[in-house]
Scaffold this active site. Structure first.
Site, short mmCIF file in Angstrom:
data_model
loop_
_atom_site.label_atom_id
_atom_site.label_comp_id
_atom_site.label_asym_id
_atom_site.label_seq_id
_atom_site.Cartn_x
_atom_site.Cartn_y
_atom_site.Cartn_z
N HIS A 365 0.83 -1.27 0.08
CA HIS A 365 0.16 -0.01 0.03
C HIS A 365 0.91 1.17 -0.05
O HIS A 365 0.24 2.44 0.65
CB HIS A 365 -0.80 0.07 1.19
N LYS A 548 -8.23 13.83 5.55
CA LYS A 548 -7.43 12.60 5.32
C LYS A 548 -6.37 12.69 6.61
O LYS A 548 -6.41 13.88 7.16
CB LYS A 548 -6.66 12.62 4.05
N ARG A 549 -5.62 11.65 6.69
CA ARG A 549 -4.77 11.73 7.72
C ARG A 549 -3.70 12.99 7.59
O ARG A 549 -3.56 13.41 6.16
CB ARG A 549 -3.70 10.50 7.66
N LYS A 554 1.13 14.65 1.92
CA LYS A 554 -0.18 14.89 1.70
C LYS A 554 -0.41 16.60 1.03
O LYS A 554 -1.37 16.84 0.64
CB LYS A 554 -1.23 14.32 2.34
N THR A 656 -8.44 7.05 -1.18
CA THR A 656 -9.63 6.30 -1.56
C THR A 656 -10.79 7.24 -1.21
O THR A 656 -11.87 7.30 -1.72
CB THR A 656 -10.05 5.00 -0.60
N LYS A 660 -14.48 8.37 -3.00
CA LYS A 660 -15.63 8.83 -2.31
C LYS A 660 -16.28 10.06 -2.87
O LYS A 660 -17.50 10.39 -2.87
CB LYS A 660 -15.58 8.78 -0.67
C1 TH1 Z 1 -2.71 3.73 2.59
C2 TH1 Z 1 -2.08 4.56 1.55
O1 TH1 Z 1 -1.36 5.52 1.99
C3 TH1 Z 1 -3.17 5.19 0.63
O2 TH1 Z 1 -2.55 5.64 -0.66
C4 TH1 Z 1 -3.82 4.00 0.05
O3 TH1 Z 1 -5.21 4.34 -0.55
C5 TH1 Z 1 -4.61 3.31 1.30
O4 TH1 Z 1 -3.40 2.65 2.05
C6 TH1 Z 1 -5.34 1.90 0.90
O5 TH1 Z 1 -4.57 1.03 0.07
C7 TH1 Z 1 -1.78 3.24 3.65
N1 TH1 Z 1 -1.98 3.10 5.09
C8 TH1 Z 1 -1.05 2.56 5.71
C9 TH1 Z 1 -0.76 2.35 6.89
C10 TH1 Z 1 0.24 1.79 7.47
C11 TH1 Z 1 1.34 1.45 6.98
C12 TH1 Z 1 1.28 1.77 5.32
C13 TH1 Z 1 0.02 2.17 4.90
S1 TH1 Z 1 -0.20 2.79 3.35
C14 TH1 Z 1 -0.08 1.45 9.15
#
Ligand code: TH1
Length: 812
Positions: A365, A548-549, A554, A656, A660
């Site tokens: 991811h 978002k976070r 970002k 994501t 949405k």
């Molecule tokens: C997120 C990605 O940052 C985001 O771009 C993506 O849409 C989402 O995953 C789903 O695929 C990620 N969240 C995390 C959380 C942790 C470690 C790596 C990632 S990447 C704890």
């Protein structure tokens, strides 16, 4: 003869009367109270049980169908699930919303007030956890036999409080009042070992005996995951750590040493105490590795138990089982399955390795180096001594293969090794995940391509066929039907049926209405009504959202520079015809991520300053609703006009929230990053506000001597914004953000500033033409059908899992 044939549970009724009766029975017999004394919480709990019973009946038919078929199963392993609130979803998926609204009135409550008591389990950080929830929803919707495995954290993602000082955190005791959606399953508990030592087994070169130094119990419970428009109800099974009976020291207790008496049990229970609040960064704490192994060990034993209920031997294990690893967090499963097969079930190493490799698949991811998990070898050795030995063996055989393919290429061998050499040797979990699986996928086209070209390039050269893309998706039930009922009703009316909720590409039919002025007026009226509900500012202002976070990549700081530029422009010419804007930020920062928390603090300061400024505030507002979570997202997204997706190109794997928002008719302003690229390709370049450099330009910038000062010097408006921050006008947080931008500017914020502001000026121009904006908005919704998680799951099912649906017969 099957003695159970024809015997089944009494089915909950379908009529209003039956629902009402069930509700009252549950109030008396399960909640143990009466109509006269029922509190709102009694009514909520009772309603939840009544709805749950309807799903439980479907669950029993699902289990029967699965048992009879002995199908290939998908097991989704994830350290995080952001399931969202359950009541409204389960009312929708059991089609009992109308019955429930009537029935609760007799208890003296409205459905809405009971929904307010429905707390979301915040068992995840952000996109990765919410993706897991959307995928299990869509697996059930596609009739795929599946179980999601996770951890039942006592405390989920922290509760965020925003003041002018920025973010503070409070613990999230989400199940304080209990959780009516959960079924405990104590009979399926597992024991998990940690620490200790290993011993050779005489006569066997590969088998070992592991004598753990600590034993912990894993107690499962599950929540139901119904499919939409189908009979299937799958489950998410969550593990909670408990001390064993032996962990309570009665003799110490008797001697008055109360804390010492329970210390072992406390240590055990700490494993599932709290979710690590870090999104896309790694802390490298031992407890985190313990959590990962705890999840994996409990889940694999459960998977094997389930396999053995229906099958003998191991010949068919990999044909009947696919285990999807949600990022590297559960990757220790590869070593654990090898350990179980080789040490405990006495399968030969080569056969065990063949089974293991064919069983697992890995989703990556991220590309961020700080998110790629590595564990110090010494930590691994202490906590999981046998697993480290197994990893060494896996690595030895693997590196032999590399050596044979690329003779003499020692540098390649070093780069690809599962063990990183150096002053501190570390285990590279992503390498283990690639070596031990049959398929590896990224989460958007660009991300999968960059994985192949950069971080996993050596592996893609060795095994090109292993690498795939599966673009993320979102549940249209939760993020349109439940979140935005007005829009859902208009879409259903416009398309002449509600079938789009299970087949989202049908939204394309809205294109025919995008030129219809009365349809566009209704579309606009809905957006306005959603803004009134959100109550975050003037409903006629352009609602510009960045939800978002908080992470520097970002680039919330880029949005802030734009806010400051607007602030300066308005102050310079207050009577000009400004497009009114509400800029809404929401999201959490990891508690230890100081730079991200400074940005939140700066937003809070700027928001207060603008609100207090009578010249600027009629045109510009900054708001920061606190504690962003799935429930709050469901309120903000329907009210958004503009979707900020402004990460530095090449850094956001997919996103994501971008999907949405587009689905709900927000227009994106974004870079060529993650799934933005695919959104733009589908909604059309004319209906998307593009700015900034691309991933290849961004990747080269620092090597080519990038200097933020050059941009500062060349751009008066940028300079004015930064000077305001440097002067301390917006407090110390502003000074620190400016220092970071003019120091290294890791994420090239200044380089993209001019392009961003010019594109925002274009946004204003389009906004001045309401019908043009509405037209673009409709086309965003119409062409976002691809981003359904039902499509994502269909992609996984066809290309990675190779599973077929198992339909569940309707009740007769
Ligand atoms: C997120 C990605 O940052 C985001 O771009 C993506 O849409 C989402 O995953 C789903 O695929 C990620 N969240 C995390 C959380 C942790 C470690 C790596 C990632 S990447 C704890």
């Amino acid at each position: 003869m099957d003695l159970r044939q024809g015997i089944g549970p009494r089915r909950p009724g379908k009529t209003a009367d039956e629902f009402q009766q069930d509700l009252l029975s549950n109030l008396f017999y399960r909640r143990g109270t009466t109509v006269e004394s029922a509190s709102a919480r009694d009514a909520y709990e009772t309603l939840s049980l009544t709805v749950r019973d309807r799903l439980a009946e479907r669950r029993s038919r699902t289990a029967a169908a699965h048992f009879a078929t002995n199908p290939r199963w998908v097991y989704y392993l994830s350290a995080e699930y952001l399931l969202g609130a359950q009541l409204e979803q389960n009312l929708l998926y059991s089609d009992t919303g109308g019955l429930a609204a009537e029935a609760v009135k007799t208890l003296g409550f409205s459905l809405e007030e009971l929904e307010d008591l429905d707390i979301e389990p915040g068992l995840g950080n952000g996109g990765l956890g919410r993706l897991a929830a959307c995928l299990v929803d869509s697996m059930a919707t596609r009739d795929i036999p599946a179980v999601g495995y996770g951890i039942r954290y006592d405390f989920g993602i922290f509760h965020q409080i925003i003041t002018e000082q920025g973010q503070t955190e409070r613990p999230d005791d989400w199940a304080f009042h209990g959780n009516p959606w959960e079924f405990p399953a104590p009979d399926d508990r597992q024991t998990v070992g940690f620490y200790g030592r290993t011993e050779p087994i005489p006569g066997s070169p590969t088998r070992k005996r592991w004598m753990p130094g600590e034993i912990v119990l894993g107690e499962p419970s599950h929540m139901l995951v119904p499919g939409y428009g189908t009979e299937t109800v799958n489950i998410v099974r969550l593990w909670r750590a408990r001390g064993s009976e032996a962990s309570f020291d009665l003799s110490r207790f008797s001697a008055g040493q109360y804390a010492e008496a329970v210390q072992e049990a406390v240590r055990a229970e700490n494993i599932s105490k709290v979710l690590y609040p870090d999104d896309s960064t790694e802390l490298g704490r031992e407890l985190r590795l313990k959590q990962q192994y705890f999840l994996v060990s409990c889940s694999l034993r459960d998977i094997i138990r389930r396999f053995r209920l229906r099958n003998e031997g191991w010949a068919e294990f990999a044909d009947k089982t696919v285990i999807q690893l949600n990022d590297t967090h559960p990757t220790i499963a590869i070593a654990e399955l090898m350990r179980l097969l080789v040490d405990e079930y006495e399968v030969e190493w080569d056969e065990a390795w063949s089974i293991t490799r064919r069983t697992f698949a890995y989703t990556c991811h991220t590309l961020l180096p700080e998110a790629l998990e590595t564990w110090p070898v010494h930590m691994f050795e202490r906590l999981l001594p046998r697993h480290l030995e197994i990893i060494y063996l896996i690595n030895m055989f693997f590196l032999r293969e590399v050596e044979a393919r690329f003779p003499g290429d020692h540098d390649r061998v070093r780069r690809m090794s599962i063990i990183a050499e150096g002053p501190e040797r570390r285990v590279r979990m992503a390498h283990l995940a690639v070596v031990g699986t049959e398929a590896v996928n990224g989460v958007a086209e660009l991300h999968s391509k960059l994985l192949r070209e950069t971080v996993l390039n050596d592996f893609a050269e060795l095994w090109p066929a292993k690498f795939q893309n599966v673009t993320n998706g979102v549940s249209p039930r939760r993020f349109v039907k439940i979140a935005n009922p007005r829009l859902a009703d208009l879409i259903t009316e416009g398309l002449g049926s509600a079938a789009w909720l299970g087949d989202l590409e049908q939204l394309a039919g809205l294109e025919a209405l995008a030129g219809d002025a009365s349809f566009l007026e209704r579309w606009r009226a809905i957006k306005r009504a959603n803004k009134v509900d959100l109550a975050a500012g003037d409903p006629d202002a352009l609602t510009d959202v960045m939800i978002k976070r908080f992470h520097e990549y970002k680039r919330q700081q880029l949005k802030l520079l734009h806010v400051i530029a607007m602030y300066h422009r308005i102050r310079a010419d207050p009577s000009a015809d400004w497009v009114p804007r509400t800029v809404l930020f929401a999201g959490k920062a990891a508690p230890a991520y100081h730079a991200a928390k400074e940005i939140i603090r700066l937003i809070a300061t700027i928001a207060a300053r603008i609100a207090a400024d009578p010249v600027v505030s009629p045109h510009l507002r900054v708001v920061f609703p606190e504690n962003y979570n799935v429930t709050l997202a469901e309120r903000i997204i329907p009210a958004a006009d503009l979707s900020e997706q402004i990460s530095l190109a090449g850094k956001e794997a997919s996103g994501t929230g971008n999907m949405k928002l587009a689905l709900n008719g927000a227009i994106t302003i974004g870079t060529l990053d993650g799934a933005n690229i695919e959104i733009r390709a589908r909604v059309g370049a004319d209906n998307f506000f593009l700015f900034g450099m691309d991933a290849y330009q961004a990747a080269g910038a620092h090597q080519q001597g990038y200097s933020p000062w050059a941009y500062y010097e060349a751009d008066g408006e940028l300079r004015a914004a930064l000077d305001t921050l440097r002067a301390g006008t917006f407090g110390e947080a502003g000074q620190r953000v400016a220092d970071s931008l003019l120091g290294r500017d890791e994420y090239l914020t200044l380089a993209d500033f001019r392009s961003y502001v010019e594109t925002q000026d274009e946004v204003d121009q389009v906004w001045r033409d309401p019908l043009r904006w509405a037209h673009m908005s409709v086309l965003n919704t119409a062409h976002s059908g691809f981003f359904s998680s039902d499509r994502t799951v269909a992609d996984y099912a066809a290309r990675i899992w190779r599973v077929a649906p198992v339909p569940v017969p309707k009740a007769d």
